[in-house]
Write a protein that holds these residues in place. Structure first.
Motif, PDB file in Angstrom:
ATOM      1  N   LYS A 123       0.787  -1.226   0.000  1.00  0.00           N
ATOM      2  CA  LYS A 123       0.000   0.000   0.000  1.00  0.00           C
ATOM      3  C   LYS A 123       0.822   1.280   0.000  1.00  0.00           C
ATOM      4  O   LYS A 123       0.479   2.250   0.671  1.00  0.00           O
ATOM      5  CB  LYS A 123      -0.950   0.006   1.211  1.00  0.00           C
ATOM      6  CG  LYS A 123      -1.938  -1.162   1.222  1.00  0.00           C
ATOM      7  CD  LYS A 123      -2.880  -1.090   2.412  1.00  0.00           C
ATOM      8  CE  LYS A 123      -3.840  -2.273   2.417  1.00  0.00           C
ATOM      9  NZ  LYS A 123      -4.747  -2.242   3.564  1.00  0.00           N
ATOM     10  N   THR A 124       1.914   1.306  -0.758  1.00  0.00           N
ATOM     11  CA  THR A 124       2.715   2.527  -0.817  1.00  0.00           C
ATOM     12  C   THR A 124       2.412   3.323  -2.083  1.00  0.00           C
ATOM     13  O   THR A 124       3.219   4.142  -2.505  1.00  0.00           O
ATOM     14  CB  THR A 124       4.215   2.184  -0.781  1.00  0.00           C
ATOM     15  OG1 THR A 124       4.521   1.280  -1.845  1.00  0.00           O
ATOM     16  CG2 THR A 124       4.606   1.559   0.546  1.00  0.00           C
ATOM     17  N   ASN A 125       1.259   3.093  -2.693  1.00  0.00           N
ATOM     18  CA  ASN A 125       0.864   3.833  -3.883  1.00  0.00           C
ATOM     19  C   ASN A 125      -0.360   4.684  -3.564  1.00  0.00           C
ATOM     20  O   ASN A 125      -1.008   4.528  -2.526  1.00  0.00           O
ATOM     21  CB  ASN A 125       0.567   2.867  -5.041  1.00  0.00           C
ATOM     22  CG  ASN A 125      -0.445   1.798  -4.642  1.00  0.00           C
ATOM     23  OD1 ASN A 125      -1.642   2.055  -4.565  1.00  0.00           O
ATOM     24  ND2 ASN A 125       0.050   0.592  -4.333  1.00  0.00           N
ATOM     25  N   LYS A 126      -0.694   5.583  -4.476  1.00  0.00           N
ATOM     26  CA  LYS A 126      -1.769   6.535  -4.198  1.00  0.00           C
ATOM     27  C   LYS A 126      -3.141   5.887  -4.145  1.00  0.00           C
ATOM     28  O   LYS A 126      -4.082   6.486  -3.634  1.00  0.00           O
ATOM     29  CB  LYS A 126      -1.759   7.648  -5.247  1.00  0.00           C
ATOM     30  CG  LYS A 126      -2.011   7.193  -6.679  1.00  0.00           C
ATOM     31  CD  LYS A 126      -1.876   8.369  -7.633  1.00  0.00           C
ATOM     32  CE  LYS A 126      -2.089   7.963  -9.086  1.00  0.00           C
ATOM     33  NZ  LYS A 126      -1.932   9.115 -10.007  1.00  0.00           N
ATOM     34  N   TYR A 127      -3.269   4.656  -4.647  1.00  0.00           N
ATOM     35  CA  TYR A 127      -4.557   3.972  -4.571  1.00  0.00           C
ATOM     36  C   TYR A 127      -4.739   3.215  -3.257  1.00  0.00           C
ATOM     37  O   TYR A 127      -5.797   2.634  -3.018  1.00  0.00           O
ATOM     38  CB  TYR A 127      -4.700   2.989  -5.746  1.00  0.00           C
ATOM     39  CG  TYR A 127      -4.596   3.657  -7.091  1.00  0.00           C
ATOM     40  CD1 TYR A 127      -5.547   4.585  -7.512  1.00  0.00           C
ATOM     41  CD2 TYR A 127      -3.535   3.379  -7.941  1.00  0.00           C
ATOM     42  CE1 TYR A 127      -5.451   5.210  -8.736  1.00  0.00           C
ATOM     43  CE2 TYR A 127      -3.422   4.004  -9.171  1.00  0.00           C
ATOM     44  CZ  TYR A 127      -4.380   4.909  -9.561  1.00  0.00           C
ATOM     45  OH  TYR A 127      -4.278   5.529 -10.782  1.00  0.00           O
ATOM     46  N   ARG A 128      -3.687   3.181  -2.435  1.00  0.00           N
ATOM     47  CA  ARG A 128      -3.731   2.506  -1.137  1.00  0.00           C
ATOM     48  C   ARG A 128      -4.085   1.023  -1.289  1.00  0.00           C
ATOM     49  O   ARG A 128      -4.848   0.455  -0.509  1.00  0.00           O
ATOM     50  CB  ARG A 128      -4.737   3.193  -0.187  1.00  0.00           C
ATOM     51  CG  ARG A 128      -4.510   4.665   0.013  1.00  0.00           C
ATOM     52  CD  ARG A 128      -3.337   4.933   0.913  1.00  0.00           C
ATOM     53  NE  ARG A 128      -3.640   4.593   2.299  1.00  0.00           N
ATOM     54  CZ  ARG A 128      -2.773   4.668   3.291  1.00  0.00           C
ATOM     55  NH1 ARG A 128      -1.533   5.040   3.042  1.00  0.00           N
ATOM     56  NH2 ARG A 128      -3.117   4.347   4.525  1.00  0.00           N
ATOM     57  N   GLN A 129      -3.557   0.404  -2.340  1.00  0.00           N
ATOM     58  CA  GLN A 129      -3.804  -1.015  -2.586  1.00  0.00           C
ATOM     59  C   GLN A 129      -2.469  -1.759  -2.720  1.00  0.00           C
ATOM     60  O   GLN A 129      -1.487  -1.181  -3.193  1.00  0.00           O
ATOM     61  CB  GLN A 129      -4.627  -1.217  -3.859  1.00  0.00           C
ATOM     62  CG  GLN A 129      -6.063  -0.723  -3.753  1.00  0.00           C
ATOM     63  CD  GLN A 129      -6.877  -1.053  -4.986  1.00  0.00           C
ATOM     64  OE1 GLN A 129      -6.341  -1.163  -6.082  1.00  0.00           O
ATOM     65  NE2 GLN A 129      -8.168  -1.192  -4.822  1.00  0.00           N
ATOM     66  N   PRO A 130      -2.422  -3.025  -2.319  1.00  0.00           N
ATOM     67  CA  PRO A 130      -1.199  -3.803  -2.512  1.00  0.00           C
ATOM     68  C   PRO A 130      -0.843  -3.905  -3.995  1.00  0.00           C
ATOM     69  O   PRO A 130      -1.715  -4.132  -4.832  1.00  0.00           O
ATOM     70  CB  PRO A 130      -1.566  -5.181  -1.943  1.00  0.00           C
ATOM     71  CG  PRO A 130      -2.712  -4.931  -1.022  1.00  0.00           C
ATOM     72  CD  PRO A 130      -3.475  -3.795  -1.623  1.00  0.00           C
ATOM     73  N   LEU A 131       0.431  -3.700  -4.313  1.00  0.00           N
ATOM     74  CA  LEU A 131       0.920  -3.829  -5.688  1.00  0.00           C
ATOM     75  C   LEU A 131       1.689  -5.134  -5.793  1.00  0.00           C
ATOM     76  O   LEU A 131       2.748  -5.293  -5.178  1.00  0.00           O
ATOM     77  CB  LEU A 131       1.813  -2.651  -6.064  1.00  0.00           C
ATOM     78  CG  LEU A 131       2.479  -2.729  -7.439  1.00  0.00           C
ATOM     79  CD1 LEU A 131       1.432  -2.727  -8.546  1.00  0.00           C
ATOM     80  CD2 LEU A 131       3.468  -1.580  -7.634  1.00  0.00           C
ATOM     81  N   PHE A 132       1.151  -6.073  -6.554  1.00  0.00           N
ATOM     82  CA  PHE A 132       1.752  -7.400  -6.700  1.00  0.00           C
ATOM     83  C   PHE A 132       2.627  -7.403  -7.944  1.00  0.00           C
ATOM     84  O   PHE A 132       2.157  -7.088  -9.037  1.00  0.00           O
ATOM     85  CB  PHE A 132       0.651  -8.452  -6.813  1.00  0.00           C
ATOM     86  CG  PHE A 132       1.156  -9.865  -6.801  1.00  0.00           C
ATOM     87  CD1 PHE A 132       1.861 -10.358  -5.719  1.00  0.00           C
ATOM     88  CD2 PHE A 132       0.927 -10.707  -7.874  1.00  0.00           C
ATOM     89  CE1 PHE A 132       2.321 -11.662  -5.697  1.00  0.00           C
ATOM     90  CE2 PHE A 132       1.374 -12.017  -7.866  1.00  0.00           C
ATOM     91  CZ  PHE A 132       2.083 -12.498  -6.770  1.00  0.00           C
ATOM     92  N   GLU A 133       3.913  -7.737  -7.792  1.00  0.00           N
ATOM     93  CA  GLU A 133       4.867  -7.708  -8.907  1.00  0.00           C
ATOM     94  C   GLU A 133       5.380  -9.116  -9.217  1.00  0.00           C
ATOM     95  O   GLU A 133       5.673  -9.893  -8.305  1.00  0.00           O
ATOM     96  CB  GLU A 133       6.048  -6.806  -8.574  1.00  0.00           C
ATOM     97  CG  GLU A 133       5.667  -5.347  -8.380  1.00  0.00           C
ATOM     98  CD  GLU A 133       6.883  -4.498  -8.062  1.00  0.00           C
ATOM     99  OE1 GLU A 133       7.417  -3.860  -8.993  1.00  0.00           O
ATOM    100  OE2 GLU A 133       7.295  -4.472  -6.893  1.00  0.00           O
ATOM    101  N   ILE A 134       5.492  -9.407 -10.499  1.00  0.00           N
ATOM    102  CA  ILE A 134       6.039 -10.681 -10.964  1.00  0.00           C
ATOM    103  C   ILE A 134       7.180 -10.374 -11.920  1.00  0.00           C
ATOM    104  O   ILE A 134       7.014  -9.610 -12.873  1.00  0.00           O
ATOM    105  CB  ILE A 134       4.964 -11.516 -11.690  1.00  0.00           C
ATOM    106  CG1 ILE A 134       3.744 -11.736 -10.784  1.00  0.00           C
ATOM    107  CG2 ILE A 134       5.537 -12.854 -12.146  1.00  0.00           C
ATOM    108  CD1 ILE A 134       2.574 -12.379 -11.493  1.00  0.00           C
TER     109      ILE A 134
END
Length: 341
Positions: free
Chosen positions: A6-17
């Protein structure tokens, strides 16, 4: 695979592959904003990942994650044939946070823990573990945490004695760099005719691993038992006993004994001639069915279907709206009325 919390402006988890190249650097495969970090959310992301594969029967041999139990369960469901290893960096960071030991023991415990993690066989694993238990006799909370959280349920996912039998190609952490180096820059150590078939055909990272392994030949010779063959089983490269046999016979290292991962610098997959007749990627029938469905819906249904199709047609657009004001995404929540120090 890793999640940014949640470190983005949408306050959502960013899942990276990400994937790993033959130069031991990374390339981005996919990312997704997630509403929640539940098993079904991860399953949805992994299902979308499957759609990127050129061949339906393809799947990653090894997937590296942190100890996110929901993600690990989703991988078990969606990629049952893949081996899920755990990130050593996150494990070691967790170990340091849980220690709370006096300074004079800190270095000893760190050293013993690293010996446990990097142990190449069960004997090497058991000895430092016993010493670690003795060193932590007055710190039962720490040793119980490490055993109950990591060693007992998951040691087969990160301890060298277990993962050295897995073709992980040297990837034991989710912390990576980024991509692009050339096959064709030749290092001085690789000019020898011994590398003649490999130069220009495998990555420099592979050549460096082989050169380091070549230093063991004087001790190992051609004895497989002494060698242990870790570089063969974990990296898909020639181990010391193989190199010893080639050196003894005066034979350059053959190209076909190097795993295909180290021999390519492109993500393109060559399909067999005549296998794909175009029917698998033909969309005519699907488009016709979409039109039939669209015409049969009421106004609300048409709007909903159009919205979903637009998400596919215009992937750079998103229905997510940024917050009206910039939000603080790091640090703890300040308590009201708290006086400054």
């Amino acid at each position: 695979m890793d999640n940014t919390y949640k470190t983005n402006k949408y306050r959502q988890p960013l899942f990276e592959i990400v994937g790993i190249t033959s130069t031991e650097l990374t390339f981005a495969v996919a990312f997704a904003y997630m509403e929640s970090e539940q098993i079904e959310n991860f399953c949805w992301v992994l299902e979308k990942l499957k759609e990127l594969f050129v061949k339906k029967d393809l799947c990653p041999q090894v997937i590296l994650t942190d100890r996110d139990l929901a993600l690990m369960k989703a991988i078990e469901i969606m990629f049952p044939k893949s081996i899920n290893l755990l990130c050593r960096f996150h494990i070691n960071a967790g170990a340091k946070c849980k220690q709370h030991v006096v300074n004079d023991l800190q270095k000893t415990i760190d050293t013993l823990w690293m010996e446990v993690v990097w142990a190449s066989d069960e004997v090497e694993y058991g000895q430092p573990l016993h010493q670690l238990e003795q060193a932590c006799v007055d710190y039962s909370g720490f040793i119980n945490y490490m055993k109950d959280t990591w060693l007992t349920p998951h040691r087969h996912r990160f301890v060298g004695a277990r993962i050295n039998q897995v073709l992980h190609l040297g990837n034991t952490t989710t912390n990576r760099a980024s991509f692009q180096k050339s096959f064709y820059e030749v290092e001085h150590a690789h000019i020898s005719p011994f590398y003649g078939y490999l130069r220009g055909s495998v990555s420099r990272a592979a050549l460096r691993h082989i050169a380091e392994e070549l230093l063991r030949v004087d001790y190992v010779g051609t004895n497989r038992k002494i060698c242990g063959c870790t570089l063969r089983t974990s990296y898909g490269l020639t181990c010391a006993c193989e190199l010893g046999r080639y050196a003894l016979g005066g034979i350059p290292i053959p190209i076909d004994v190097v795993h295909v991962h180290w021999r390519k610098l492109t993500m393109e997959v060559e399909l067999e001639v005549g296998v794909d007749d175009g029917s698998e990627v033909d969309m005519t029938y699907a488009i016709d069915e979409l039109w039939k469905l669209f015409r049969s819906l009421d106004v609300i249904g048409k709007r909903a279907l159009k919205s979903r199709i637009c998400e596919l047609a215009y992937p750079t657009m998103t229905p997510l709206c940024p917050p009206p004001e910039k939000l603080k995404t790091k640090g703890g929540v300040e308590k009201k009325g708290k006086k400054p120090a």
